[in-house]
Design a protein around this motif. Structure first.
Motif, PDB file in Angstrom:
ATOM      1  N   ARG A  77      45.610  31.734  59.704  1.00 25.46           N
ATOM      2  CA  ARG A  77      45.826  32.553  60.901  1.00 25.46           C
ATOM      3  C   ARG A  77      46.078  34.009  60.528  1.00 25.46           C
ATOM      4  O   ARG A  77      45.656  34.917  61.228  1.00 25.46           O
ATOM      5  CB  ARG A  77      47.004  32.008  61.689  1.00 25.46           C
ATOM      6  N   TYR A  78      46.787  34.242  59.434  1.00 24.14           N
ATOM      7  CA  TYR A  78      47.081  35.583  58.936  1.00 24.14           C
ATOM      8  C   TYR A  78      46.299  35.810  57.648  1.00 24.14           C
ATOM      9  O   TYR A  78      45.951  34.866  56.947  1.00 24.14           O
ATOM     10  CB  TYR A  78      48.574  35.754  58.685  1.00 24.14           C
ATOM     11  N   THR A 110      44.530  39.854  67.758  1.00 22.21           N
ATOM     12  CA  THR A 110      45.550  39.158  68.546  1.00 22.21           C
ATOM     13  C   THR A 110      45.842  39.856  69.858  1.00 22.21           C
ATOM     14  O   THR A 110      46.334  39.227  70.784  1.00 22.21           O
ATOM     15  CB  THR A 110      46.855  38.987  67.758  1.00 22.21           C
TER      16      THR A 110
END
Length: 73
Positions: A44-45, A71
């Motif tokens: 995700r990161y 995001t």
């Protein structure tokens, strides 16, 4: 996003903030350290860059800016 450098490699405290630092470092992405590392592990990161030194973990500022844009969209 104003306190991210234009180019370079921010460290984790510059990304998730550190209210105990003197002066306090505001968070660009307000998550805990464990949440950040879970996000890195899951994809995700962004992955850190570790070629800067043996004990240095940092992220490309371009990757952090892309994450913020992704995001917020």
């Amino acid at each position: 996003m104003n306190h991210l450098p234009e180019v370079g490699y921010p460290r984790l405290s510059q990304i998730i903030g550190n209210p105990k630092a003197k002066p306090p470092i505001p968070a660009v992405i307000p998550v805990s350290k464990s949440t950040w590392w879970e996000g890195v592990k899951s994809g995700r990161y962004p992955q850190p860059v570790r070629t800067l030194g043996r004990r240095i973990t940092a992220w490309r500022v371009e990757d952090i800016r892309a994450l913020i844009i992704r995001t917020s969209a």
